[in-house]
Design an enzyme around this catalytic site. Structure first.
Site, mmCIF file in Angstrom:
data_model
loop_
_atom_site.group_PDB
_atom_site.id
_atom_site.type_symbol
_atom_site.label_atom_id
_atom_site.label_comp_id
_atom_site.label_asym_id
_atom_site.label_seq_id
_atom_site.Cartn_x
_atom_site.Cartn_y
_atom_site.Cartn_z
ATOM 1 N N ASP A 145 -2.199 -7.256 7.182
ATOM 2 C CA ASP A 145 -3.231 -7.177 5.992
ATOM 3 C C ASP A 145 -4.310 -6.163 6.394
ATOM 4 O OD1 ASP A 145 -4.371 -7.508 3.399
ATOM 5 O OD2 ASP A 145 -4.624 -9.601 3.685
ATOM 6 N N ASN A 176 -2.849 -1.103 -4.624
ATOM 7 C CA ASN A 176 -3.964 -1.344 -5.095
ATOM 8 C C ASN A 176 -5.068 -0.198 -4.794
ATOM 9 O OD1 ASN A 176 -4.280 -2.097 -2.605
ATOM 10 N ND2 ASN A 176 -5.793 -3.766 -2.759
ATOM 11 N N PHE A 182 -14.005 -8.519 0.798
ATOM 12 C CA PHE A 182 -12.670 -9.503 1.647
ATOM 13 C C PHE A 182 -12.207 -8.223 2.347
ATOM 14 C CE2 PHE A 182 -13.243 -12.511 -1.934
ATOM 15 C CZ PHE A 182 -13.668 -13.801 -1.109
ATOM 16 N N GLY A 183 -11.820 -8.746 3.727
ATOM 17 C CA GLY A 183 -10.960 -7.801 4.500
ATOM 18 C C GLY A 183 -11.436 -7.397 5.850
ATOM 19 N N HIS A 198 0.419 -13.263 3.159
ATOM 20 C CA HIS A 198 -0.537 -13.934 4.028
ATOM 21 C C HIS A 198 -0.969 -15.419 3.686
ATOM 22 C CE1 HIS A 198 -2.530 -13.144 0.064
ATOM 23 N NE2 HIS A 198 -3.052 -11.896 0.627
ATOM 24 N N LEU A 226 -3.669 1.540 2.973
ATOM 25 C CA LEU A 226 -3.855 2.903 3.371
ATOM 26 C C LEU A 226 -5.259 3.455 2.447
ATOM 27 C CD1 LEU A 226 -0.571 4.362 4.148
ATOM 28 C CD2 LEU A 226 -2.188 3.558 5.581
ATOM 29 N N ARG A 227 -5.540 2.827 1.303
ATOM 30 C CA ARG A 227 -6.792 3.350 0.560
ATOM 31 C C ARG A 227 -6.606 4.637 -0.258
ATOM 32 N NH1 ARG A 227 -8.126 -1.794 0.132
ATOM 33 N NH2 ARG A 227 -9.358 -2.646 1.902
#
Length: 427
Positions: free
Chosen positions: A306, A94, A324-325, A232, A63-64
């Site tokens: 993810d 994170n 990445f993402g 993942h 969700l950042r």
């Protein structure tokens, strides 16, 4: 008289082996109170011809917030979840600052209570600062409501530290979610190591960077008699190890993403679409087929998105420099339905097991993940017929970095109901 009745939908529930039967569902005070035929109420939600599913549970979402609200917020991320049919999500820790103390955890929980439109289970870090050196205060964090711990985004590579994490987690009866990666093997890599990395002249990430970490964590779970959930999974070697561990009775579950089930390294063409730069990287067709077989035989327990939003600027950088993402929460149901269910690879009931029932068991939510009298009225209503091309306009997430842009999907979320309240479409 009930609050309202969901009328005439085709219900799918793995727990109760309901496989498309047309039923009415009565809801009152946020709970399912009756399931049957010809139920009466003052208010109806007519869903004849649509699929009625237990609300989706996404075990892996970024969700950042706090710290990276330019990419996503609790508000925008949970609205994206609602649009994707997700009624409960597990938020990774994170953030910036990291969720590694009771103070930060409490702050984020307070934000969630004010902003979230779906249920959010907020994780905390396994180690302080995600540095893999010193454990967070699991007991204290559990006392204020946290029961999922993860350093996702990084692995806990030191076996001594992971041994302690699993031991403490067992003692405090909390869950450990682990990102399996051996950084000494993956560092500097941006793509799967193999034919494609050679063709594009990019540094590769070998399969063994994941499978070595999977093996380590399996053996540590066995040694400590503790439970671990592996995130993942992407390689055939990892699947073989997890299958062996389950046969041995080791306490382990695992998840796979839709992009690893559907795409391969060959999806990355010469124009180097950075939306397909993910970690772990897209692997080979042999790996993808091993993942498919593993969801069919039960080795893989859950499908999780993810969901990793990034800004357009970040993803406009070179393949080497871009983060990445991929986003994924809004396509969590649509993509596997399109590319697995409609093609006969798995049934709709099996998909419900992977997206609702098994995730509810993993995170110990007894009243979610199924459609039963007395269970929470968390329900996803899905139209299995429309077709659309995924474009940036599709997303309500703040970020549009989907690896599925340009692909056709079948189906549409019509309603998402959380605790008996319709949260999508947005009022």
């Amino acid at each position: 008289m009930e609050d309202f009745v969901i009328k005439g939908g085709r219900v799918f529930c793995y727990k109760n082996n309901i496989n498309g039967e047309e039923l009415d569902i009565a809801i009152s005070c946020g709970k399912i109170t009756k399931i049957g035929h010809n139920l009466s109420a003052e208010k109806y939600l007519d869903v004849r011809g649509l699929y009625v599913l237990p609300g989706l549970i996404d075990l892996h979402v970024h969700l950042r917030e706090p710290g990276n609200e330019n990419k996503e917020t609790i508000d925008s991320g949970t609205k994206a979840g609602a649009k994707g049919g997700v009624t409960t999500l597990v938020a990774m820790a994170n953030t910036n600052p990291k969720i590694d103390s009771p103070e930060v955890y409490f702050d984020v929980i307070s934000r969630i209570s004010k902003k979230a439109v779906v249920n959010v289970i907020q994780s905390a870090n396994s180690t302080k600062g995600m540095e893999g050196k010193e454990l967070t205060e699991m007991g204290l964090l559990k006392s204020i409501g946290c029961y999922v711990f993860t350093d996702d985004g990084k692995s806990v590579s030191d076996p001594r530290i992971m041994h302690r994490i699993l031991t403490y987690a067992k003692n405090f009866e909390v869950l450990v979610f682990e990102h399996p990666e051996e950084p000494t093997l993956s560092e500097g890599g941006v793509i799967n190591q193999g034919k494609k990395s050679l063709e594009l002249g990019l540094q590769g990430i070998p399969n063994c960077s994941e499978s070595i970490a999977v093996a380590k964590n399996i053996l540590l779970a066995q040694e400590t008699n503790s439970y671990i959930h592996l995130q993942h999974i992407s390689t055939k070697e990892s699947i073989e190890l997890i299958r062996w561990a389950k046969r041995k009775g080791i306490r382990i579950t695992c998840e796979v993403t839709p992009h690893h089930l559907i795409l391969t390294e060959d999806s990355i063409t010469s124009h180097l679409d950075t939306n397909k730069k993910v970690n772990p990287p897209l692997r080979t067709e042999a790996d993808r087929l091993a993942l498919i077989e593993a969801i069919k035989d039960g080795t893989i327990d859950a499908i999780a998105s993810d969901h990793s939003p990034h800004t357009q600027f970040e993803k406009s950088l070179t393949f080497q420099e871009a983060p990445f993402g991929t986003t994924g929460i809004e396509t969590l149901l649509l993509v596997p339905y399109t590319y697995l269910v409609t093609k006969g690879t798995i049934s709709m009931l099996e998909l419900v097991k992977l997206l609702s029932y098994n995730p509810s068991r993993i995170i110990k939510l007894e009243n979610k993940g199924h459609i039963s009298v007395g269970s929470n009225a968390d329900i996803t209503i899905f139209d299995p017929t429309p077709k659309k091309i995924i474009t940036e306009d599709f997303f309500v997430s703040k970020s549009k970095n989907s690896c599925f842009l340009g692909m056709e999907v079948i189906g549409e979320i019509k309603y998402t109901i959380v605790g008996g309240k319709i949260v999508y479409p947005f009022s």
